[in-house]
Design an enzyme around this catalytic site. Structure first.
Site, PDB file in Angstrom:
ATOM      1  CG  HIS A   1      35.017  49.793  25.882  1.00 22.08           C
ATOM      2  ND1 HIS A   1      35.701  49.084  24.780  1.00 22.08           N
ATOM      3  CD2 HIS A   1      35.595  49.330  27.200  1.00 22.08           C
ATOM      4  CE1 HIS A   1      36.702  48.495  26.063  1.00 22.08           C
ATOM      5  NE2 HIS A   1      36.499  48.626  26.712  1.00 22.08           N
TER       6      HIS A   1
ATOM      7  CG  HIS B   1      36.576  48.580  31.096  1.00 25.67           C
ATOM      8  ND1 HIS B   1      35.919  47.368  29.896  1.00 25.67           N
ATOM      9  CD2 HIS B   1      35.188  49.591  31.519  1.00 25.67           C
ATOM     10  CE1 HIS B   1      34.469  47.207  30.714  1.00 25.67           C
ATOM     11  NE2 HIS B   1      33.687  48.628  31.751  1.00 25.67           N
TER      12      HIS B   1
ATOM     13  CG  ASP C   1      41.592  46.607  29.884  1.00 23.06           C
ATOM     14  OD1 ASP C   1      40.511  47.522  30.028  1.00 23.06           O
ATOM     15  OD2 ASP C   1      41.615  46.162  29.353  1.00 23.06           O
ATOM     16  CG  HIS C   2      40.239  49.161  26.253  1.00 24.97           C
ATOM     17  ND1 HIS C   2      40.303  48.430  25.075  1.00 24.97           N
ATOM     18  CD2 HIS C   2      40.443  48.153  27.169  1.00 24.97           C
ATOM     19  CE1 HIS C   2      39.993  47.256  25.352  1.00 24.97           C
ATOM     20  NE2 HIS C   2      40.612  47.277  25.959  1.00 24.97           N
TER      21      HIS C   2
ATOM     22  CG  HIS D   1      32.813  45.238  27.355  1.00 24.60           C
ATOM     23  ND1 HIS D   1      32.831  43.896  28.577  1.00 24.60           N
ATOM     24  CD2 HIS D   1      33.937  45.965  27.756  1.00 24.60           C
ATOM     25  CE1 HIS D   1      33.906  44.267  28.730  1.00 24.60           C
ATOM     26  NE2 HIS D   1      34.414  45.428  28.881  1.00 24.60           N
TER      27      HIS D   1
ATOM     28  CG  ASP E   1      37.637  44.881  25.859  1.00 25.19           C
ATOM     29  OD1 ASP E   1      38.606  44.628  24.668  1.00 25.19           O
ATOM     30  OD2 ASP E   1      37.973  44.651  26.948  1.00 25.19           O
TER      31      ASP E   1
ATOM     32  CG  HIS F   1      41.443  41.902  26.035  1.00 30.03           C
ATOM     33  ND1 HIS F   1      42.473  42.244  26.786  1.00 30.03           N
ATOM     34  CD2 HIS F   1      40.734  43.110  25.909  1.00 30.03           C
ATOM     35  CE1 HIS F   1      42.044  43.148  27.890  1.00 30.03           C
ATOM     36  NE2 HIS F   1      40.429  43.442  26.941  1.00 30.03           N
TER      37      HIS F   1
END
Length: 261
Positions: free
Chosen positions: A52, A54, A56-57, A108, A133, A171
């Site tokens: 996805h 985001h 942080d990915h 998400h 996530d 995570h």
């Protein structure tokens, strides 16, 4: 084939699959841990899988692609830095002789996907799902762009995978998730035993991941929202009637987790 979680930021994992002298990484939010791992093991990066959009990915995708020439696979329904191969339900990603099945698992984010690698009986490899996530050990992701109905359907998709599927999420949220799970199902013996196991792992600095899907079905309240014990707890917490729809129950469970301290 070796599966390794590379820690990043405060609690992210970038997953690396090593196959001989080459590797695949999943959701590299930061390029440096990947560069370090590749250098330590003298590996060439062949492919990058993205679940996805985001940051942080995805934050390390461009640097890794430019430095290594790795092919990038990601969700067709989300904005990922070009060039990449867009994928959706029914598609496959192929790299290093491995064929990953793609599932749509929105909730998400609107276009979230999962990559599923079936078991390889020839080499004794259990199946693996990279679920970003959406599903965590003991929990699920917050619903930012989708709906409770979408998240419930996405979790049902993942829950249908084989018991021995290794759950590789994004995570290290396990202990916090299990604190909430115990509030929902204090009498769940499987949950009590799993919590003790995970607490021991973290006390020794060891990741709790990957977990196993069969375990998650026994301890994760978001995969158990139709179970009598979870239903009873959610109805009491949210003051729902006995005729509340399953999506309403799931939404109330997710809201309970959002507010849980």
């Amino acid at each position: 084939m070796t599966l390794v979680p590379l820690p990043a930021f405060a609690d992210n994992y970038i997953w690396m699959l090593q196959n001989g002298s080459h590797a695949i990484v999943v959701d590299p939010g930061d390029a440096q841990p990947v560069f370090d791992a590749l250098a330590r093991a003298h590996l060439q990066l062949a492919a990058i899988l993205v679940t996805h959009h985001h940051a942080d990915h995805t934050g390390g995708v461009v640097a890794l692609r430019e430095a290594t020439g790795a092919q990038v696979f990601g969700p067709a329904g989300e904005s990922i830095a070009e060039p990449y191969t867009p994928l959706a339900r029914g598609d496959h990603a192929e790299a290093l002789g491995l064929r990953f099945e793609v599932f749509d698992i929105p909730g998400h984010t609107a276009g979230h996907i999962a990559f599923f690698l079936p078991a390889d009986a020839r080499h004794g490899q259990a199946p693996i799902v990279f679920c970003g996530d959406t599903l965590f050990s003991g929990g699920c992701g917050r619903i930012f762009e989708g709906t409770p109905a979408q998240m419930l359907a996405s979790l049902d998709t993942l829950a249908a995978l084989p018991d021995d599927t290794r759950v590789c999420c994004g995570h290290e949220y396990t202990l916090a998730n299990l604190r909430f799970a115990r509030a929902v199902e204090p009498g769940n013996a499987d949950l009590t035993h799993y919590t003790a196991h995970c607490e021991s792992l973290r006390a020794h600095g060891t990741p709790t991941l990957p977990s196993q899907l069969g375990t998650e079905r026994r301890i994760n309240p978001f995969l158990r929202s139709r179970e009598a014990t979870v239903l009873q707890a959610v109805r009491a917490q949210a003051h729902l009637g006995a005729d509340a729809a399953e999506v309403e129950v799931f939404a109330a469970l997710r809201q309970w987790k959002n507010d849980f301290r």
